[in-house]
Design a protein around this motif. Structure first.
Motif, PDB file in Angstrom:
ATOM      1  N   TYR A  85      18.200   1.708  23.604  1.00  0.00           N
ATOM      2  CA  TYR A  85      16.522   1.614  23.444  1.00  0.00           C
ATOM      3  C   TYR A  85      16.266   3.145  22.663  1.00  0.00           C
ATOM      4  CZ  TYR A  85      16.377  -2.886  25.140  1.00  0.00           C
ATOM      5  OH  TYR A  85      16.863  -4.206  24.506  1.00  0.00           O
ATOM      6  N   THR A  86      16.272   3.598  21.298  1.00  0.00           N
ATOM      7  CA  THR A  86      16.035   5.316  21.387  1.00  0.00           C
ATOM      8  C   THR A  86      14.550   6.051  21.383  1.00  0.00           C
ATOM      9  OG1 THR A  86      15.674   5.045  19.164  1.00  0.00           O
ATOM     10  CG2 THR A  86      17.689   5.444  19.670  1.00  0.00           C
ATOM     11  N   THR A  87      13.196   5.072  22.138  1.00  0.00           N
ATOM     12  CA  THR A  87      12.652   5.183  21.681  1.00  0.00           C
ATOM     13  C   THR A  87      11.829   5.217  23.028  1.00  0.00           C
ATOM     14  OG1 THR A  87      10.721   3.299  21.473  1.00  0.00           O
ATOM     15  CG2 THR A  87      11.347   4.583  19.726  1.00  0.00           C
ATOM     16  N   MET A  88      12.395   5.406  24.020  1.00  0.00           N
ATOM     17  CA  MET A  88      12.208   4.686  25.581  1.00  0.00           C
ATOM     18  C   MET A  88      12.344   6.321  26.059  1.00  0.00           C
ATOM     19  SD  MET A  88      14.264   3.217  28.307  1.00  0.00           S
ATOM     20  CE  MET A  88      13.606   2.810  30.165  1.00  0.00           C
ATOM     21  N   LYS A  89      12.841   7.358  26.084  1.00  0.00           N
ATOM     22  CA  LYS A  89      12.479   8.604  26.363  1.00  0.00           C
ATOM     23  C   LYS A  89      11.682   9.389  25.751  1.00  0.00           C
ATOM     24  CE  LYS A  89      15.284  13.091  27.780  1.00  0.00           C
ATOM     25  NZ  LYS A  89      16.779  14.139  27.960  1.00  0.00           N
ATOM     26  N   PRO A  90      11.555   9.322  25.004  1.00  0.00           N
ATOM     27  CA  PRO A  90      10.472   9.981  24.736  1.00  0.00           C
ATOM     28  C   PRO A  90       8.725   9.352  24.718  1.00  0.00           C
ATOM     29  CG  PRO A  90      11.608   9.562  22.192  1.00  0.00           C
ATOM     30  CD  PRO A  90      13.108   9.156  23.348  1.00  0.00           C
ATOM     31  N   ARG A  91       9.197   8.310  24.792  1.00  0.00           N
ATOM     32  CA  ARG A  91       7.309   7.331  25.241  1.00  0.00           C
ATOM     33  C   ARG A  91       7.166   8.052  26.515  1.00  0.00           C
ATOM     34  NH1 ARG A  91       7.769   1.067  26.565  1.00  0.00           N
ATOM     35  NH2 ARG A  91       5.203   0.851  27.455  1.00  0.00           N
ATOM     36  N   VAL A  92       8.283   8.102  27.380  1.00  0.00           N
ATOM     37  CA  VAL A  92       8.654   8.603  28.755  1.00  0.00           C
ATOM     38  C   VAL A  92       8.036  10.179  28.741  1.00  0.00           C
ATOM     39  CG1 VAL A  92       9.729   9.172  31.371  1.00  0.00           C
ATOM     40  CG2 VAL A  92       9.879   6.692  29.880  1.00  0.00           C
ATOM     41  N   MET A  93       8.152  11.262  27.790  1.00  0.00           N
ATOM     42  CA  MET A  93       8.222  12.649  27.894  1.00  0.00           C
ATOM     43  C   MET A  93       7.120  12.378  27.288  1.00  0.00           C
ATOM     44  SD  MET A  93      11.117  13.308  29.017  1.00  0.00           S
ATOM     45  CE  MET A  93      10.016  15.693  28.643  1.00  0.00           C
ATOM     46  N   LYS A  94       6.553  11.990  26.724  1.00  0.00           N
ATOM     47  CA  LYS A  94       4.888  12.009  26.056  1.00  0.00           C
ATOM     48  C   LYS A  94       3.791  11.381  27.495  1.00  0.00           C
ATOM     49  CE  LYS A  94       1.862   9.823  23.268  1.00  0.00           C
ATOM     50  NZ  LYS A  94       1.472   8.525  21.362  1.00  0.00           N
ATOM     51  N   LEU A  95       4.462  11.027  28.102  1.00  0.00           N
ATOM     52  CA  LEU A  95       3.171   9.989  29.619  1.00  0.00           C
ATOM     53  C   LEU A  95       3.442  11.489  30.295  1.00  0.00           C
ATOM     54  CD1 LEU A  95       2.135   8.045  31.364  1.00  0.00           C
ATOM     55  CD2 LEU A  95       4.439   7.810  32.279  1.00  0.00           C
ATOM     56  N   LEU A  96       4.258  12.025  30.425  1.00  0.00           N
ATOM     57  CA  LEU A  96       4.796  12.651  31.462  1.00  0.00           C
ATOM     58  C   LEU A  96       4.018  14.125  30.748  1.00  0.00           C
ATOM     59  CD1 LEU A  96       8.282  12.934  32.685  1.00  0.00           C
ATOM     60  CD2 LEU A  96       6.557  11.910  33.631  1.00  0.00           C
ATOM     61  N   THR A  97       3.837  14.688  29.839  1.00  0.00           N
ATOM     62  CA  THR A  97       3.594  15.886  29.476  1.00  0.00           C
ATOM     63  C   THR A  97       2.230  16.032  28.516  1.00  0.00           C
ATOM     64  OG1 THR A  97       4.185  15.143  27.222  1.00  0.00           O
ATOM     65  CG2 THR A  97       5.239  17.026  28.213  1.00  0.00           C
ATOM     66  N   GLN A  98       1.680  14.544  27.886  1.00  0.00           N
ATOM     67  CA  GLN A  98       0.308  14.541  27.430  1.00  0.00           C
ATOM     68  C   GLN A  98      -1.017  13.989  28.545  1.00  0.00           C
ATOM     69  OE1 GLN A  98      -0.224  12.167  23.524  1.00  0.00           O
ATOM     70  NE2 GLN A  98       1.378  12.983  22.765  1.00  0.00           N
ATOM     71  N   GLN A  99      -0.769  13.465  29.659  1.00  0.00           N
ATOM     72  CA  GLN A  99      -1.196  12.557  30.445  1.00  0.00           C
ATOM     73  C   GLN A  99      -0.640  14.017  31.884  1.00  0.00           C
ATOM     74  OE1 GLN A  99      -3.707   9.849  30.337  1.00  0.00           O
ATOM     75  NE2 GLN A  99      -2.776   9.777  27.206  1.00  0.00           N
ATOM     76  N   ALA A 100      -0.085  14.490  31.726  1.00  0.00           N
ATOM     77  CA  ALA A 100       0.207  14.999  33.432  1.00  0.00           C
ATOM     78  C   ALA A 100      -0.246  16.106  33.409  1.00  0.00           C
ATOM     79  CB  ALA A 100       1.291  14.802  34.569  1.00  0.00           C
ATOM     80  N   LEU A 101       0.738  16.937  32.092  1.00  0.00           N
ATOM     81  CA  LEU A 101       1.032  18.149  32.022  1.00  0.00           C
ATOM     82  C   LEU A 101       0.158  19.294  31.314  1.00  0.00           C
ATOM     83  CD1 LEU A 101       3.724  19.863  32.975  1.00  0.00           C
ATOM     84  CD2 LEU A 101       4.527  20.352  30.431  1.00  0.00           C
ATOM     85  N   ARG A 102      -1.088  18.781  32.086  1.00  0.00           N
ATOM     86  CA  ARG A 102      -2.437  19.306  31.147  1.00  0.00           C
ATOM     87  C   ARG A 102      -3.348  20.023  32.454  1.00  0.00           C
ATOM     88  NH1 ARG A 102      -4.431  14.316  28.834  1.00  0.00           N
ATOM     89  NH2 ARG A 102      -7.123  15.726  29.597  1.00  0.00           N
ATOM     90  N   MET A 103      -3.766  21.209  32.532  1.00  0.00           N
ATOM     91  CA  MET A 103      -4.374  21.764  33.686  1.00  0.00           C
ATOM     92  C   MET A 103      -5.784  21.599  34.060  1.00  0.00           C
ATOM     93  SD  MET A 103      -2.523  24.585  34.750  1.00  0.00           S
ATOM     94  CE  MET A 103      -3.554  25.213  35.633  1.00  0.00           C
ATOM     95  N   ASP A 104      -6.420  20.244  33.230  1.00  0.00           N
ATOM     96  CA  ASP A 104      -7.542  19.508  33.343  1.00  0.00           C
ATOM     97  C   ASP A 104      -7.326  18.778  34.159  1.00  0.00           C
ATOM     98  OD1 ASP A 104      -6.741  17.976  31.439  1.00  0.00           O
ATOM     99  OD2 ASP A 104      -8.308  17.842  30.745  1.00  0.00           O
TER     100      ASP A 104
END
Length: 228
Positions: A85-104
């Motif tokens: 499932y080639t979209t799985m890892k990009p989906r996880v990285m999107k969650l971690l970067t866009q939802q978590a890796l933010r100073m706010d």
């Protein structure tokens, strides 16, 4: 109802057992989870980046370990099914970067994002964490210094405490700092010195992290030792 309703989300014991079950299911060769991975993704991801994973009256429960366990479970799933499932890892990285890796975002959420990304290895750290490492560290250090000044101003002339020290906030900041140090160490130990030189400005990093960089080197060079 759902696995991760508000009541369950603030129950560390429940969430920890849920992650253990998912992890055991991944290890069971008799189970074919292919068609059910999307059902695992949401609750496991929530356990990594949720703002709160415990009630206010039980805030000292170890939700930090829960976030790490959930991240390890998600990385394992990506390792097992990422090719299929080639979209799985990009989906996880999107969650971690866009939802978590933010100073706010809350510090606990930032922690989950940093730990999750770092578990994907040196390349993920290089791509997502190294570019923001110095900014994050300086921001956290600045807040710690403000808390220190505030704590000193809250102390009476006789040494007694006039105000209330925000110990929990200090602890959260230190946890995020340690997660970032661990992530940088994963990169430094996972690539060659030549690649380090290409990807990291050691002099700039040394200004921010100082001697903390030394243990990250399997064999510190004379150049690095001289700078630090």
């Amino acid at each position: 109802t759902g696995l991760m309703n508000k009541k369950n989300l603030q129950n560390v014991t429940y969430c920890s057992r849920l992650i253990q079950i998912f992890d055991a299911m991944l290890d069971n060769p008799q189970l074919h989870l292919d068609l059910h991975l999307h059902q695992m993704f949401s609750p496991v991801g929530t356990c990594i980046v949720a703002k709160k994973l415990c009630r206010e009256d039980s805030r000292y429960e170890d939700h930090w370990a829960l976030r790490e366990s959930a991240a390890r479970c998600l990385v394992k799933a990506c390792d097992m099914y990422g090719m299929q499932y080639t979209t799985m890892k990009p989906r996880v990285m999107k969650l971690l970067t866009q939802q978590a890796l933010r100073m706010d975002r809350p510090l606990a959420t930032q922690y989950g994002g940093i730990v999750g990304i770092s578990l994907f290895g040196p390349r993920a750290v290089d791509a997502f964490l190294l570019p923001v490492a110095q900014e994050y560290w300086e921001c956290w250090e600045g807040e710690l210094q403000k808390l220190l000044v505030k704590n000193e101003s809250c102390s009476g002339e006789d040494g007694g405490v006039v105000g209330k020290r925000d110990v929990w906030r200090e602890y959260e900041l230190h946890m995020c700092q340690q997660a970032l140090l661990d992530a940088v160490a994963i990169f430094m130990r996972g690539v060659t010195p030549a690649e380090q030189a290409k990807r990291v400005d050691i002099e700039s990093f040394s200004d921010v992290f100082g001697e903390r960089l030394i243990p990250m080197q399997s064999e510190p060079t004379e150049y690095i030792s001289a700078i630090l």
